[in-house]
Design a protein around this motif. Sequence first.
Motif, PDB file in Angstrom:
ATOM      1  N   PHE A 184      42.951-108.212  20.462  1.00  0.00           N
ATOM      2  CA  PHE A 184      44.076-107.521  21.110  1.00  0.00           C
ATOM      3  C   PHE A 184      44.687-106.448  20.209  1.00  0.00           C
ATOM      4  N   GLN A 235      43.387-116.200  23.916  1.00  0.00           N
ATOM      5  CA  GLN A 235      42.935-115.099  24.761  1.00  0.00           C
ATOM      6  C   GLN A 235      43.385-115.295  26.209  1.00  0.00           C
ATOM      7  N   ASN A 236      43.251-116.510  26.735  1.00  0.00           N
ATOM      8  CA  ASN A 236      43.653-116.777  28.119  1.00  0.00           C
ATOM      9  C   ASN A 236      45.157-116.603  28.307  1.00  0.00           C
ATOM     10  N   LYS A 275      48.433-109.779  32.793  1.00  0.00           N
ATOM     11  CA  LYS A 275      48.204-109.672  34.242  1.00  0.00           C
ATOM     12  C   LYS A 275      49.419-110.097  35.058  1.00  0.00           C
ATOM     13  N   CYS A 281      47.202-114.686  26.511  1.00  0.00           N
ATOM     14  CA  CYS A 281      47.541-113.262  26.420  1.00  0.00           C
ATOM     15  C   CYS A 281      47.085-112.502  27.656  1.00  0.00           C
ATOM     16  N   ASP A 282      45.854-112.784  28.101  1.00  0.00           N
ATOM     17  CA  ASP A 282      45.334-112.107  29.297  1.00  0.00           C
ATOM     18  C   ASP A 282      46.199-112.418  30.513  1.00  0.00           C
TER      19      ASP A 282
END
Length: 273
Positions: free
Chosen positions: A189, A246-247, A254, A249-250
């Motif tokens: 990121f 990662q999940n 979104k 932050c993603d």
Amino acid sequence: MEAAQSTCLFLLFLLTCGLPPKVAAEVQESSDGPSASQEPAWLTDVPAAEEFIAAAEVAIIGFFQNLEIPAVSVFRSMVQKFQDVSFGISTSSEVLIHYNITGNTISLFRLVDNGRLNLESKDIESIDDTKLSRFITVNNLRLVTEYSPMTVVGLFNSLVPIHLLLMINKTSPGYEENMHRYQRAAKLFQGKILFILVDSGMKGNGKVISFFKLKKSQLPALAIYQTVDDEWDTLPIAGISEEQVQNFCDGFLKGKRLRENHESEEKAQKVEL
């Protein structure tokens, strides 16, 4: 929007309150490494300067037209005090023109957000050890930056408006492994989210934890915060994994908010009761 800005300013105040008068000197002392004979790298052309900047998380270059000015000796003294920062000097007219230098300038380049901050001629004329140390400490942001009352100023002045905080006790079992995973996730990121470490074992960091409505019993935890519109979310965790970070932050990027789901569940349970 005004409310969001005021809350963001409140958070900045909350994080920086209680700053001791001599904090700059204290942070400077903590940055001191063992004495070593080191000198800034000499950058004689543009490719050398570009390679130097690209290879470091934080690079500081003294663009000097005159090496006889007092600022040069102050600049060189910083190499010993900040041994984890890359220092370079250039007097090349080619390099100065390439970086739009019109007078003696000290520039700090940050890989984490592609930021560049300048101390220009008017600042350099009165520069001393304390002023330059503070400039470096405040703006020394890395892939993972440890929170302190000094670094928080640079974080809020960063070009990246989203911050991810890992709140964990640095003396806890598995801390080193968790940090390695957190650092690897930070690379995914880069330029999008600033990764921050908050040592929950430090008494002064309690205000940061409570701001996100977390208790010590819920730590370690991740908290993500957007400075522009004051949105935030939290995720208590047992341990760090790259996929988990990662999940989280993603999902935030979104527009998914775990906190909103938890609050809705709590309200539903209260209604049922």
